[in-house]
Structures are given as structure tokens and as C-alpha cells.
Design an enzyme around this catalytic site. Structure first.
Site: not given
Length: 193
Positions: A159-160
């Protein structure tokens, strides 16, 4: 340790050596000051008003993503904008059968499932279009990365960096099945079905 704005940080100690632990502590304290203590009156005023309408016990029933959807409503997701603002890595490109199947599956998803997919990969739904999707270090496009196929392997995400790690599925049906399992079980951290 009390935080004092008067005390400055010196990267060298009495003996001239850097104090990395002191630097880490200093950064933590400055961050805490700027992100919470300096704006504490505003945070308290917001929470007081917010809890006038929604009791804290009710807010605790939802995770941050569900709460965002409750407050903001279900967004309309422009799949064509999403396709235009997607990058491919590790051997994938828009002409690959798996990528074509992926977008066909995404087009067939309900709005709720598309939101789940975006939350699974990015942690949020982008506001202002996919060109403005941000990651951990600023603007970061949605990215699909190839992963070697193995039986029952589910898609995973970073997700980052807004990355979907999509196995090279042998058919669109398998891709759809595995993607939906990942979306509905993704918050539990499963990688195998």
C-alpha cells in the site's frame, strides 16, 4: 522526557561523536509537537463537535476505511482514468493477457468492490482522479507487478507504493476468483486460498 522548544539539537556530543539515538528522539518529539500538541485545541474542538453527532462508542465499530466511506459516501470510480494512470512492472505491460483480464474483471466489479480493490492496494480512494494518487513519498501511480503463478496464490499489495502484486493467472476466471478472495479477506493478511 519533557519537550522544550528552547532546547536545540546538537548532532555532536561532548566527545564529538554523533548521537543517533538523540537525533531519533529529537525527531520524534518535534513531530509529536507539530502533529498533536501544537494543534491540540483544534483537535479537541473537532472531536467535541464530531462526537455531538456520532458517539465515540459508535465510531469504534468501524475501521478507518469504513469510517471514510460513511463520512464521504461511495465514490464514483472512473475505470478509464484508472487505466490511463496505471504503470506495470516485472514484465507486465498493457498488452499482456493477464492485464487485459484484470481490467475486464475490474470493469465487471460493482462500485463497492472497486472501492475494496483500491483500499486493498492503496489504502484509500483517490480524490481528484488517479493522476493525483499519492503513496508514501508523494505522487505514486497505481502499479501492477507480475508475480510467478503458483496454485492458490492470492494477489497481494504494497500500500505504501500503491502496488498490486498480481500472479500470472492461467485464466480470467481464476484471476477473478483469487482477486475477490483477496479483496474480501485482505485485511486478514492471507496470501494463499
Amino acid at each position: 522526557m519533557a519537550l522544550s522548544c528552547k532546547a536545540g539539537y546538537s548532532p555532536t556530543g561532548a566527545d564529538g561523536q554523533e548521537k543517533e539515538t538523540e537525533l531519533a528522539e529529537y525527531v520524534q518529539l518535534v513531530t509529536e509537537l507539530r502533529m498533536t500538541r501544537a494543534i491540540q485545541p483544534q483537535i479537541n474542538a473537532f472531536l467535541q463537535g464530531f462526537h455531538t453527532f456520532i458517539l465515540p462508542s459508535l465510531v469504534q465499530l468501524f475501521d478507518e476505511y469504513e469510517l471514510e466511506l460513511l463520512l464521504s459516501g461511495m465514490p464514483e470510480i472512473d475505470v478509464q482514468d484508472w487505466v490511463r494512470n496505471t504503470e506495470y512492472t516485472s514484465g507486465y505491460d498493457p498488452r499482456e493477457p493477464v492485464i487485459q483480464w484484470f481490467w475486464e474483471v475490474v470493469n465487471g466489479l460493482s462500485q463497492e468492490e472497486r472501492v475494496l480493490l483500491l483500499q486493498f492496494v492503496t489504502g484509500r480512494v483517490p480524490h481528484g482522479g488517479f493522476a493525483f494518487l499519492t503513496g508514501g513519498s508523494g505522487l505514486q501511480k497505481f502499479t501492477v507487478s507480475a508475480v510467478a503463478f503458483s496454485s492458490n496464490l492470492l494477489p497481494t499489495a504494497s500500500t505504501c507504493i500503491n502496488m498490486l502484486k498480481l500472479p500470472e493467472y492461467p485464466s480470467q476466471e481464476v484471476l477473478r476468483d483469487r482477486l475477490l478472495i483477496a479483496l474480501h479477506c485482505g485485511s486478514y493478511g492471507y496470501t494463499m486460498a
